[in-house]
Design an enzyme around this catalytic site. Structure first.
Site, PDB file in Angstrom:
ATOM      1  CG  HIS A   1      -0.281  -0.020   2.540  1.00  0.00           C
ATOM      2  ND1 HIS A   1      -0.303  -1.086   3.400  1.00  0.00           N
ATOM      3  CD2 HIS A   1       0.470   0.931   3.169  1.00  0.00           C
ATOM      4  CE1 HIS A   1       0.391  -0.805   4.485  1.00  0.00           C
ATOM      5  NE2 HIS A   1       0.878   0.414   4.368  1.00  0.00           N
TER       6      HIS A   1
HETATM    7  P1  TYD Z   1      -2.438  -4.175   7.738  1.00  0.00           P
HETATM    8  O1  TYD Z   1      -2.770  -2.820   7.200  1.00  0.00           O
HETATM    9  O2  TYD Z   1      -2.993  -5.372   7.040  1.00  0.00           O
HETATM   10  O3  TYD Z   1      -0.867  -4.336   7.786  1.00  0.00           O
HETATM   11  P2  TYD Z   1       0.153  -4.274   6.552  1.00  0.00           P
HETATM   12  O4  TYD Z   1      -0.616  -3.756   5.363  1.00  0.00           O
HETATM   13  O5  TYD Z   1       1.212  -3.304   6.970  1.00  0.00           O
HETATM   14  O6  TYD Z   1       0.694  -5.626   6.340  1.00  0.00           O
HETATM   15  O7  TYD Z   1      -2.843  -4.197   9.263  1.00  0.00           O
HETATM   16  C1  TYD Z   1      -3.193  -5.389   9.947  1.00  0.00           C
HETATM   17  C2  TYD Z   1      -4.351  -5.111  10.900  1.00  0.00           C
HETATM   18  O8  TYD Z   1      -3.963  -4.199  11.924  1.00  0.00           O
HETATM   19  C3  TYD Z   1      -5.537  -4.507  10.192  1.00  0.00           C
HETATM   20  O9  TYD Z   1      -6.703  -5.121  10.710  1.00  0.00           O
HETATM   21  C4  TYD Z   1      -5.523  -3.057  10.596  1.00  0.00           C
HETATM   22  C5  TYD Z   1      -4.847  -3.090  11.958  1.00  0.00           C
HETATM   23  N1  TYD Z   1      -4.056  -1.881  12.274  1.00  0.00           N
HETATM   24  C6  TYD Z   1      -4.498  -1.034  13.268  1.00  0.00           C
HETATM   25  O10 TYD Z   1      -5.559  -1.254  13.884  1.00  0.00           O
HETATM   26  N2  TYD Z   1      -3.762   0.071  13.566  1.00  0.00           N
HETATM   27  C7  TYD Z   1      -2.605   0.342  12.932  1.00  0.00           C
HETATM   28  O11 TYD Z   1      -1.936   1.343  13.256  1.00  0.00           O
HETATM   29  C8  TYD Z   1      -2.144  -0.544  11.888  1.00  0.00           C
HETATM   30  C9  TYD Z   1      -0.875  -0.270  11.134  1.00  0.00           C
HETATM   31  C10 TYD Z   1      -2.909  -1.642  11.592  1.00  0.00           C
END
Ligand code: TYD
Length: 134
Positions: free
Chosen positions: A49
């Site tokens: 992303h």
């Molecule tokens: P996600 O966005 O899938 O992580 P990445 O794209 O970096 O691999 O995030 C995983 C989960 O954590 C998703 O359900 C959203 C949650 N999350 C939060 O609640 N707060 C945050 O600050 C972040 C980064 C993720």
């Protein structure tokens, strides 16, 4: 694409090492959120992303991982393997994290709270977004 990788000041003595990070001093923004990833399974790629506004610093405080950065024109891969190194990721950079060592702890300092509206999770949408910016 300019890659900004900080080497933070290390306070070392006979007891061991310490790194201290202050907002707007060692970190180029006010830190509103801290999150970290650990226990990442083998061969997992995360991220995929970009952010419309968010700025972040990634620090692999234990173990190692790689980060692929893509500004829509150029791609670069950065290895994070020292606890005193910080990779700056501005807004409008598509990024992926991978090659996590089994013991990797990836700490992220972020300039804002978690807002799903700030995410661009589709690569085509990302290219359209940055082309409309310039
Ligand atoms: P996600 O966005 O899938 O992580 P990445 O794209 O970096 O691999 O995030 C995983 C989960 O954590 C998703 O359900 C959203 C949650 N999350 C939060 O609640 N707060 C945050 O600050 C972040 C980064 C993720």
């Amino acid at each position: 694409m300019q890659v900004i990788k900080y080497a933070f000041q290390q306070h070392g003595d006979e007891r061991g090492m310490l790194v201290a990070l202050e907002e707007l001093k060692d970190i180029p923004f006010k830190i509103k959120r801290v999150y970290f990833m650990y226990g990442t399974k083998q061969n997992i790629h995360r991220g995929f992303h970009a952010h419309k506004k968010l700025e972040q610093i990634l620090i692999c405080i234990h173990g190692s991982c790689k980060v692929k950065l893509d500004n829509g024109k150029e791609k670069k891969v950065v290895s994070l393997e020292k606890p005193y190194e910080g990779l700056y990721i501005s807004s409008n950079i598509w990024h992926e994290m991978y090659d996590f060592s089994i013991d990797a702890v990836l700490l992220v300092l972020a300039s804002d709270f978690y807002y799903e509206e700030d995410y661009i999770r589709n690569y085509e949408e990302f290219l359209n977004f940055i082309n409309n910016q310039s």
